[in-house]
Design a protein around this motif. Structure first.
Motif, short mmCIF file in Angstrom:
data_model
loop_
_atom_site.label_atom_id
_atom_site.label_comp_id
_atom_site.label_asym_id
_atom_site.label_seq_id
_atom_site.Cartn_x
_atom_site.Cartn_y
_atom_site.Cartn_z
N GLU A 226 0.81 -1.22 0.00
CA GLU A 226 0.00 0.00 0.00
C GLU A 226 0.84 1.27 0.00
O GLU A 226 0.52 2.23 -0.69
N ASP A 227 1.93 1.28 0.80
CA ASP A 227 2.74 2.50 0.83
C ASP A 227 4.10 2.32 0.15
O ASP A 227 4.95 3.20 0.18
N GLY A 228 4.32 1.16 -0.47
CA GLY A 228 5.55 0.93 -1.21
C GLY A 228 6.70 0.41 -0.39
O GLY A 228 7.79 0.20 -0.90
N THR A 229 6.48 0.17 0.91
CA THR A 229 7.53 -0.37 1.77
C THR A 229 7.14 -1.77 2.25
O THR A 229 5.99 -2.20 2.11
N SER A 230 8.08 -2.47 2.85
CA SER A 230 7.80 -3.81 3.38
C SER A 230 7.07 -3.74 4.72
O SER A 230 6.71 -4.78 5.28
N GLN A 231 6.85 -2.53 5.23
CA GLN A 231 6.10 -2.34 6.48
C GLN A 231 4.67 -1.90 6.17
O GLN A 231 4.14 -0.96 6.78
N SER A 232 4.06 -2.58 5.22
CA SER A 232 2.73 -2.19 4.74
C SER A 232 2.05 -3.43 4.17
O SER A 232 2.73 -4.36 3.70
N PRO A 233 0.72 -3.48 4.18
CA PRO A 233 0.01 -4.66 3.68
C PRO A 233 0.26 -4.92 2.19
O PRO A 233 0.41 -3.99 1.39
N ILE A 234 0.31 -6.20 1.83
CA ILE A 234 0.50 -6.61 0.43
C ILE A 234 -0.77 -6.32 -0.36
O ILE A 234 -1.88 -6.60 0.09
N CYS A 235 -0.60 -5.75 -1.57
CA CYS A 235 -1.79 -5.48 -2.38
C CYS A 235 -1.61 -5.91 -3.84
O CYS A 235 -2.47 -5.65 -4.68
N GLY A 236 -0.51 -6.59 -4.16
CA GLY A 236 -0.35 -7.05 -5.54
C GLY A 236 1.02 -7.63 -5.79
O GLY A 236 1.93 -7.55 -4.97
N LEU A 237 1.16 -8.23 -6.98
CA LEU A 237 2.42 -8.84 -7.39
C LEU A 237 2.55 -8.71 -8.90
O LEU A 237 1.57 -8.86 -9.64
N ILE A 238 3.77 -8.41 -9.36
CA ILE A 238 4.05 -8.32 -10.79
C ILE A 238 5.17 -9.29 -11.13
O ILE A 238 6.17 -9.35 -10.41
N SER A 239 5.01 -10.02 -12.22
CA SER A 239 6.06 -10.91 -12.69
C SER A 239 6.72 -10.33 -13.93
O SER A 239 6.16 -9.44 -14.58
N ASP A 240 7.92 -10.84 -14.27
CA ASP A 240 8.56 -10.35 -15.48
C ASP A 240 7.73 -10.69 -16.71
O ASP A 240 7.76 -9.99 -17.72
N HIS A 241 6.93 -11.78 -16.64
CA HIS A 241 6.04 -12.12 -17.75
C HIS A 241 4.96 -11.05 -17.92
O HIS A 241 4.63 -10.66 -19.04
N ASP A 242 4.43 -10.55 -16.79
CA ASP A 242 3.44 -9.47 -16.85
C ASP A 242 4.04 -8.24 -17.51
O ASP A 242 3.40 -7.58 -18.33
#
Length: 647
Positions: A272-288
């Motif tokens: 959510e805020d771009g840091t590892s101290q924040s809830p996960i909201c997505g994932l991107i792969s190199d294929h994406d």
């Protein structure tokens, strides 16, 4: 000078290009400045509005330059104190590409273009500063132009199989929002089973807070578990990658892709805020990422590497031309563009060689093992061939026993003919002088090539110097590069034996007449097909390529063929002339852009342009690129003692 004008002048003088101004000119500009106070939430100029007759300098506050996209607005630039923006007004009346939004209460200096025109006419340093900003693709022209160069160099660092996966900010990435997760205590086997059931190649490990603490991928299972003999009952925390690199889901394509390149990632976690101290909201792969890139170099190169159908290769190269137009029209940096187009052209050559070798394998069963090197010459050798202009290339192969010499000659000549046939089918033009790999004269073993260069150096006739200007820029594209390296070493050894050769090259570099006449107007062609047109290549670009080549040879620098990179290197070697070499390099980039735009607009090679078609500022910017030519020619004249040198 009143107090306000004095304060404006003092502020402007802290930042280029105003720091380059004479005091009188600086005061004149400061007197014409309109001071604008803008409150948070206001718009200075909207995207699509015709450019105003002034450009802007941020005195204090914060301004964002944003672009409208299908997903709303995307921040393209954040202006800081001293930043110059809205400079497209200097290039003519064209709409603003971005909207300027006032984020904090701000003071802006609006500077009339009309006032600055006179400064541009008399101060080449100021003109080149702006022109270099345009050449670097900058929406905001900042204090240190080199920062743009440094940032772009990140994109050229090797990543996987391709070192040039360049992107367009127009791309949209499909984000996986349903992210598979597990706890650090989860057994490795259980995590692998979750991945198999979900048919995904990664799983995010999150702590009690739901924040990401690690990631486990298929590759990790192979390398860290199976190959290392780790028991599958062990917790994933033992083999996961940690800490996790994260970005915001709202970050633009450029930011996300650059993060993956810099950290060599196949998966990027979004929070959510771009840091590892924040809830996960997505994932991107190199294929994406790959699927999102559309008409990008990565996709074009991938397509070229996976086809040997010449008709398909032509279509892909046509698409590359469309991409080139997009890059040029959006002022993407020229070194960036040149690297991309060179990579695409090189892949076409590589595929053409593979086609040729397959076709000739049965007729020449013993020749496939003979080391050879395909050389690009001239502009393609210098990594500067943006358009599909004349081909200049050759083949260099290892000497073979006398009994096989005729067979080898025939094999490599036929191979060259097949390559040229493919390149012509892909839209490139044949060399009028036939300096191509289908000409027996330019398909030779290493010993003959050494003799050729020795002869040109020891007997520098006008014809030899002409060939030198083309062949000295050779670059190995495919094959055994050690052959090209050996030839390069031979060349420098021969030049050491006859230092006077450099003076002959110096004389040759002085043959091109100055681009401007007595009345400071462009020297145009007096007759023929291009009557009344300016020869951009012959009168402006060629002098710079000749001068850069001569100086690099004199310093025995190996492995740098590109003209603006040669000037960059020369600036390091000769600190006393760093500024001149920097100006020359920037001038050459500007000329490359002008020629490519002219060629694309008129479906030709862009060599000749009509000076009358240029706006006043464009004419002045072009004229100012000539300044380093005159200064460099004067340097060459003195350094190589051309007054005392006679053939």
């Amino acid at each position: 000078m009143n107090v306000i004008v004095n304060r404006v002048a003092e502020f402007l003088y802290r930042f280029p290009p105003f720091s380059f101004l004479e005091k009188e000119d600086l005061v004149n500009v400061a007197q014409q400045v309109e001071i604008q106070y803008l409150e948070k939430g206001e718009i200075l100029f909207p995207q699509g509005e015709p450019a105003r007759p002034n450009f802007f300098v941020l005195k204090e506050g914060t301004i964002h330059l944003v672009e409208k996209t299908s997903n709303g607005e995307e921040i393209r630039e954040i202006c800081d104190e001293g930043d110059v923006f809205g400079v497209l007004a200097l290039l003519g009346k064209r709409p603003y590409l971005l909207t300027s939004k006032i984020i904090e209460n701000s003071l802006v200096y609006a500077i009339p273009v009309a006032v600055f025109e006179k400064v541009l006419e008399k101060n080449s340093q100021v003109a080149l500063f702006f022109a270099a900003g345009f050449a670097a693709g900058q929406v905001v022209v900042r204090q240190d132009l080199s920062q743009g160069q440094k940032a772009r160099s990140e994109f050229k660092k090797p990543s996987g199989d391709n070192s040039l996966l360049i992107f367009s900010d127009q791309s949209e990435v499909k984000v996986s929002e349903k992210v598979l997760t597990c706890t650090p205590e989860t057994p490795i086997q259980a995590a692998a089973k979750l991945m198999a059931n979900a048919q995904v190649s990664s799983i995010i490990i999150s702590g009690e807070s739901g924040f990401p603490v690690g990631i486990l991928t298929d590759k990790d299972l192979r390398n860290r578990v199976l190959a290392a003999g780790i028991a599958p009952i062990e917790p994933v925390a033992q083999v996961m990658t940690s800490p996790v690199v994260t970005c915001r889901k709202s970050d633009n394509f450029s930011t996300l892709y650059l993060a993956m390149i810099r950290h060599r990632l196949h998966h990027l976690v979004l929070t959510e805020d771009g840091t590892s101290q924040s809830p996960i909201c997505g994932l991107i792969s190199d294929h994406d990422i790959f699927l999102s890139m559309g008409n990008s170099p990565a996709v074009l190169i991938h397509a070229l590497m996976n086809t040997q159908e010449v008709a398909e290769m032509r279509k892909i190269r046509d698409r590359a031309e469309q991409m080139l137009r997009y890059y040029l029209e959006n002022e993407v940096a020229m070194d960036f563009v040149a690297s991309v187009m060179t990579e695409i052209n090189d892949v076409i050559i590589s595929q053409a060689l593979e086609i040729g070798r397959k076709n000739l394998a049965s007729a020449f069963p013993d020749m496939d093992e003979v080391p050879f090197c395909f050389l690009s010459l001239g502009s393609e050798g210098r990594e500067e061939q943006l358009l599909r202009t004349d081909l200049d290339n050759a083949i260099l192969y290892q000497d073979v026993p006398e009994v096989k010499s005729e067979t080898a000659k025939e094999y490599f000549l036929q191979l060259g003919e097949q390559v040229i046939e493919v390149l012509l089918a892909c839209g490139f033009d044949a060399c009028p002088a036939k300096m191509m790999a289908n000409n027996p004269e330019w398909v030779q073993p290493l010993s003959v090539w050494k003799n050729n260069f020795s002869d040109w150096i020891m007997r520098p006739t006008p014809e030899a110097l002409l060939k030198s200007s083309i062949f000295f820029d050779f670059r190995p594209v495919k094959g055994n590069p050690s052959l090209a390296e050996e030839l390069t070493l031979h060349i420098y050894e021969e030049i050491r034996k006859k230092k006077a050769f450099l003076s002959f090259m110096g004389q040759n570099a002085m043959q091109n007449p100055p681009p401007l006449g007595f009345f400071k107007d462009f020297i145009v062609e007096k007759s023929g097909e291009h009557k009344d047109r300016f020869d951009l290549k012959g009168r402006a670009m060629l002098p710079l390529t000749d001068l850069a080549r001569l100086l690099i040879l004199s310093h025995e620098v190996v492995g740098i063929n590109n003209t603006f990179k040669r000037f960059e290197k020369l600036g390091e070697i000769e600190p006393a002339y760093t500024e001149l070499f920097q100006q020359a390099g920037k001038a050459y980039e500007i000329l490359m852009r002008m020629r490519a735009l002219e060629g694309i607009s008129n479906a030709n090679n862009g060599r000749y342009l009509d000076p009358k078609s240029l706006g006043k500022i464009q004419r002045q910017l072009l004229k100012n690129t000539f300044t380093p030519i005159a200064e460099l020619q004067e340097m060459i004249h003195i350094r190589f003692q051309l007054d005392y040198f006679r053939r």
